[in-house]
Scaffold this motif. Sequence first.
Motif, PDB file in Angstrom:
ATOM      1  N   ARG A 228       1.296   6.833   0.419  1.00  0.00           N
ATOM      2  CA  ARG A 228       0.565   5.895  -0.434  1.00  0.00           C
ATOM      3  C   ARG A 228      -0.329   6.702  -1.359  1.00  0.00           C
ATOM      4  O   ARG A 228      -0.986   7.652  -0.935  1.00  0.00           O
ATOM      5  N   ASN A 229      -0.280   6.319  -2.620  1.00  0.00           N
ATOM      6  CA  ASN A 229      -0.987   7.085  -3.654  1.00  0.00           C
ATOM      7  C   ASN A 229      -0.609   8.559  -3.529  1.00  0.00           C
ATOM      8  O   ASN A 229       0.552   8.895  -3.575  1.00  0.00           O
ATOM      9  N   SER A 230      -1.556   9.435  -3.349  1.00  0.00           N
ATOM     10  CA  SER A 230      -1.261  10.865  -3.200  1.00  0.00           C
ATOM     11  C   SER A 230      -1.538  11.345  -1.789  1.00  0.00           C
ATOM     12  O   SER A 230      -1.944  12.477  -1.564  1.00  0.00           O
ATOM     13  N   VAL A 231      -1.305  10.469  -0.812  1.00  0.00           N
ATOM     14  CA  VAL A 231      -1.560  10.797   0.586  1.00  0.00           C
ATOM     15  C   VAL A 231      -0.255  10.688   1.374  1.00  0.00           C
ATOM     16  O   VAL A 231       0.375   9.633   1.402  1.00  0.00           O
TER      17      VAL A 231
ATOM     18  N   ASP B 223       0.804  -1.221   0.000  1.00  0.00           N
ATOM     19  CA  ASP B 223       0.000   0.000   0.000  1.00  0.00           C
ATOM     20  C   ASP B 223       0.841   1.276   0.000  1.00  0.00           C
ATOM     21  O   ASP B 223       0.305   2.359   0.140  1.00  0.00           O
ATOM     22  N   GLY B 224       2.154   1.174  -0.132  1.00  0.00           N
ATOM     23  CA  GLY B 224       3.000   2.358  -0.161  1.00  0.00           C
ATOM     24  C   GLY B 224       4.297   2.102   0.568  1.00  0.00           C
ATOM     25  O   GLY B 224       4.721   0.966   0.724  1.00  0.00           O
TER      26      GLY B 224
ATOM     27  N   VAL C 298      -3.165  15.891   1.733  1.00  0.00           N
ATOM     28  CA  VAL C 298      -3.768  15.475   0.466  1.00  0.00           C
ATOM     29  C   VAL C 298      -4.086  16.759  -0.293  1.00  0.00           C
ATOM     30  O   VAL C 298      -4.803  17.615   0.237  1.00  0.00           O
TER      31      VAL C 298
END
Length: 155
Positions: free
Chosen positions: A71-74, A44-45, A90
């Motif tokens: 993770r992702n854009s967080v 997950d990151g 975010v």
Amino acid sequence: MTKHVYITVTGCCRDKNLPSYSQNCPPGIDETVAALGEFYQREDGFYILYDEPSDPDSRQHTPVKNIIRLRNSVLELTKKGEITARMVFVPGQRHRTDYVTPWGALLLETETRYLNVNRTEDKIHIEAEYLLSADGFPVNTRFISIKIQNCLQSG
């Protein structure tokens, strides 16, 4: 897999005369923490764990445990110990946290304006700009730069 990394976290107040998203902090008002830490890659990151020295004026003189999670854009920054907080970044969103210190607690809010992650094989550079508010009142615009460099690799 765990990698030993060198972490540099620099934060500063944004100078009103600089354009937004500028990478320059005004001289003399930036804060930098440098430490050795551990890097973990997960599905997950990724996570970076490191200890931050306590404030010299502190009563306890124990390091603050920090976790950086992306993770992702967080982007999440978690502090545990003498200072306790969980700050979430975010782009375009606001997030609240109780920032607890030995001298009291503040209700902080971050409104992320910009988040950029540049990753190469042996380096990660994260930058974020956010509006910081305390107890519902805007305090200032902040810029944070997190640099993670590979030191050694262990399996």
